[in-house]
Write a protein that holds these residues in place. Structure first.
Motif, PDB file in Angstrom:
ATOM      1  N   HIS B  24      44.330  75.615  35.912  1.00 33.48           N
ATOM      2  CA  HIS B  24      44.808  74.743  36.988  1.00 33.48           C
ATOM      3  C   HIS B  24      43.610  74.082  37.642  1.00 33.48           C
ATOM      4  O   HIS B  24      42.451  74.418  37.354  1.00 33.48           O
ATOM      5  CB  HIS B  24      45.627  75.533  38.003  1.00 33.48           C
ATOM      6  CG  HIS B  24      44.944  76.746  38.538  1.00 33.48           C
ATOM      7  ND1 HIS B  24      44.094  76.699  39.608  1.00 33.48           N
ATOM      8  CD2 HIS B  24      44.958  78.038  38.124  1.00 33.48           C
ATOM      9  CE1 HIS B  24      43.632  77.917  39.851  1.00 33.48           C
ATOM     10  NE2 HIS B  24      44.135  78.745  38.966  1.00 33.48           N
ATOM     11  N   TYR B  26      42.144  74.082  40.581  1.00 39.58           N
ATOM     12  CA  TYR B  26      41.155  74.860  41.326  1.00 39.58           C
ATOM     13  C   TYR B  26      40.266  75.667  40.383  1.00 39.58           C
ATOM     14  O   TYR B  26      39.050  75.743  40.570  1.00 39.58           O
ATOM     15  CB  TYR B  26      41.869  75.778  42.307  1.00 39.58           C
ATOM     16  CG  TYR B  26      40.947  76.627  43.133  1.00 39.58           C
ATOM     17  CD1 TYR B  26      39.964  76.057  43.932  1.00 39.58           C
ATOM     18  CD2 TYR B  26      41.062  78.012  43.113  1.00 39.58           C
ATOM     19  CE1 TYR B  26      39.120  76.832  44.691  1.00 39.58           C
ATOM     20  CE2 TYR B  26      40.224  78.799  43.884  1.00 39.58           C
ATOM     21  CZ  TYR B  26      39.254  78.207  44.675  1.00 39.58           C
ATOM     22  OH  TYR B  26      38.420  78.987  45.422  1.00 39.58           O
ATOM     23  N   VAL B  29      37.719  73.388  38.767  1.00 38.84           N
ATOM     24  CA  VAL B  29      36.573  73.092  39.638  1.00 38.84           C
ATOM     25  C   VAL B  29      35.575  74.239  39.591  1.00 38.84           C
ATOM     26  O   VAL B  29      34.355  74.032  39.496  1.00 38.84           O
ATOM     27  CB  VAL B  29      37.061  72.839  41.078  1.00 38.84           C
ATOM     28  CG1 VAL B  29      35.883  72.795  42.036  1.00 38.84           C
ATOM     29  CG2 VAL B  29      37.852  71.545  41.147  1.00 38.84           C
ATOM     30  N   ARG B  72      52.102  75.567  40.967  1.00 39.48           N
ATOM     31  CA  ARG B  72      50.739  75.379  40.460  1.00 39.48           C
ATOM     32  C   ARG B  72      50.830  74.706  39.103  1.00 39.48           C
ATOM     33  O   ARG B  72      51.563  75.152  38.222  1.00 39.48           O
ATOM     34  CB  ARG B  72      50.049  76.732  40.359  1.00 39.48           C
ATOM     35  CG  ARG B  72      48.739  76.711  39.615  1.00 39.48           C
ATOM     36  CD  ARG B  72      47.998  78.014  39.794  1.00 39.48           C
ATOM     37  NE  ARG B  72      47.353  78.066  41.110  1.00 39.48           N
ATOM     38  CZ  ARG B  72      46.643  79.096  41.545  1.00 39.48           C
ATOM     39  NH1 ARG B  72      46.502  80.158  40.783  1.00 39.48           N
ATOM     40  NH2 ARG B  72      46.081  79.077  42.736  1.00 39.48           N
ATOM     41  N   ARG B  73      50.116  73.616  38.943  1.00 39.46           N
ATOM     42  CA  ARG B  73      50.148  72.868  37.696  1.00 39.46           C
ATOM     43  C   ARG B  73      49.012  73.349  36.792  1.00 39.46           C
ATOM     44  O   ARG B  73      47.841  73.339  37.205  1.00 39.46           O
ATOM     45  CB  ARG B  73      49.971  71.376  37.992  1.00 39.46           C
ATOM     46  CG  ARG B  73      50.314  70.462  36.847  1.00 39.46           C
ATOM     47  CD  ARG B  73      51.778  70.170  36.813  1.00 39.46           C
ATOM     48  NE  ARG B  73      52.135  69.197  35.798  1.00 39.46           N
ATOM     49  CZ  ARG B  73      53.396  68.881  35.500  1.00 39.46           C
ATOM     50  NH1 ARG B  73      54.394  69.448  36.134  1.00 39.46           N
ATOM     51  NH2 ARG B  73      53.658  68.005  34.564  1.00 39.46           N
ATOM     52  N   TYR B  75      46.964  72.932  33.219  1.00 37.09           N
ATOM     53  CA  TYR B  75      46.640  71.910  32.220  1.00 37.09           C
ATOM     54  C   TYR B  75      46.039  72.548  30.977  1.00 37.09           C
ATOM     55  O   TYR B  75      45.355  73.570  31.059  1.00 37.09           O
ATOM     56  CB  TYR B  75      45.647  70.897  32.797  1.00 37.09           C
ATOM     57  CG  TYR B  75      46.213  70.093  33.935  1.00 37.09           C
ATOM     58  CD1 TYR B  75      46.781  68.838  33.713  1.00 37.09           C
ATOM     59  CD2 TYR B  75      46.212  70.593  35.239  1.00 37.09           C
ATOM     60  CE1 TYR B  75      47.313  68.101  34.747  1.00 37.09           C
ATOM     61  CE2 TYR B  75      46.748  69.862  36.291  1.00 37.09           C
ATOM     62  CZ  TYR B  75      47.296  68.614  36.032  1.00 37.09           C
ATOM     63  OH  TYR B  75      47.831  67.900  37.058  1.00 37.09           O
TER      64      TYR B  75
END
Lengths: 284, 107
Positions: B24, B26, B29, B72-73, B75
């Motif tokens: 996701h 966060y 990052v 929450r996405r 990817y």
């Protein structure tokens, strides 16, 4: 997790405002992602020893300018939806209720105790049970006081509300909808009572909508008046009015919102859309 | 490295961070910071436009999950995304080789 006036919510409010030209789905997605991101930072900062206020400040600082993020999001090409994806995931359970005269508007009430202690993931049955719980008598009394004709309970909803066409900033895990009929067949109000579970904490919100057609005829109805409200953690009810000037930050104001119920009629909701529970949560 | 210097590279950075597996925003990052030894300072919110762009281009795909009661996405790279990453990596190596040659030759 967040206070309506918190830095995180202020940023989300600003982002929502900046994204107002996006479609509802794209905007909701962006806001949900931003919310998850910000709350994750807050949680990690708190776990690392920061105070909440400092953790929120750091989360907002790290996220960057909502204007810049929104500008980039607006510039992102959108894929056209290939097929319809239902917004509502769960199927609502419909409950018959009693007819009672309209009572005084409650300006405060406490969250359902059982729901407040619930796990993050709810089934529809659990959600209904929470509503049915005897500890929620005050909610039941409230529903009666506004002349609820039916309550629809569902879990797993992912839904946003919008007082001015803009979604609010949170989604629902367990939803209780209270359907009213102010005149036979017309002018119904849908009061949505939400339980949102975030990090083990539950917040609540409600939405009041007046419509000119039964709620099941969703394509025909027209929203003519509404306001949104939240139940603050101190138990008071605050209203987020349709006044756009409240944006981009949240604007809560206290005041009456629930109209007194007029003549009540049974809403003949089709069986395919609803089914009765074995007991009424609003039974006296 | 400041955000200005990273402009234009964020999409590639995101693709590279997703090479390790679905994530996701966060987590991405965090992975970018960790895998770059903290060299990249970017406003964390900028990762989402990049993810949306990449998804629109078919290079990543995503789905919703739930965490702590919120959406929450997550990817993941698509096949096209893996191919695009490999191509961008090749391009970057050629660019870096040329730039190194130029800079080292000029000193």
């Amino acid at each position: 997790v967040t206070d309506p006036q918190s830095e995180v919510d202020q940023l989300l409010g600003a982002l929502r405002f900046e994204l107002r030209s996006l479609g509802r789905r794209a905007r909701g997605r962006a806001l949900d992602e931003a919310r998850d991101h910000l709350l994750s930072v807050v949680e990690d900062e708190i776990a690392a020893g920061s105070a909440r206020a400092e953790a929120e400040r750091r989360a907002v600082e790290r996220f960057g300018s909502p204007s810049m993020v929104a500008m980039a999001l607006r510039a992102t090409p959108r894929r056209s939806p290939g097929r319809f994806v239902p917004v509502l995931i769960g199927a609502a359970l419909i409950i018959g209720v009693v007819t009672l005269p309209a009572g005084p508007v409650k300006d405060e009430f406490t969250p359902p105790a059982a729901l407040a202690a619930s796990p993050a993931d709810l089934t529809k049955a659990q959600c209904a049970d929470f509503w049915n719980d005897a500890a929620n008598a005050r909610w039941h009394a409230y529903a009666k006081s506004i002349g609820t004709r039916r309550a629809a309970i569902g879990a797993g909803f992912t839904e946003t509300l919008g007082a001015d066409g803009q979604p609010l900033l949170w989604t629902a895990e367990c939803t209780v909808r209270l359907w009213l009929a102010l005149r036979p067949g017309h002018w119904q109000q849908a009061v949505l009572v939400y339980g949102r579970l975030v990090g083990g904490e539950v917040l609540y919100g409600t939405s009041l909508t007046s419509r000119n057609a039964p709620p099941v005829r969703s394509r025909q109805r027209a929203t003519i008046q509404w306001s949104n409200s939240v139940v603050r953690r101190n138990g008071t009810l605050a209203f987020y009015g349709p006044d756009r000037s409240c944006l981009p930050s949240h604007c809560y104001r206290d005041g009456p919102a629930f109209l007194p119920a007029g003549s009540m009629t049974w809403l003949g909701l089709p069986p395919a859309w609803s089914r009765s529970l074995p007991r009424s949560p609003l039974a006296p | 490295m400041h955000a200005e210097a990273l402009r234009g590279h964020i999409d590639t950075m995101v693709l590279a961070a997703l090479r390790a597996g679905p994530a996701h925003g966060y987590a991405l990052v965090g992975a970018l910071a960790e895998q770059s030894d903290g060299a990249f300072e970017l406003a964390e919110g900028t990762v989402y436009p990049a993810l949306h762009r990449l998804e629109a281009d078919g290079l990543v795909e995503s789905s919703w999950t739930r965490y702590a009661g919120r959406r929450r996405r997550v990817y993941r790279l698509t096949r096209a995304g893996k191919a695009a990453l490999a191509e961008r990596h090749r391009d970057w190596r050629a660019f870096a080789r040329g730039m190194n040659t130029l800079l080292e030759g000029s000193t």
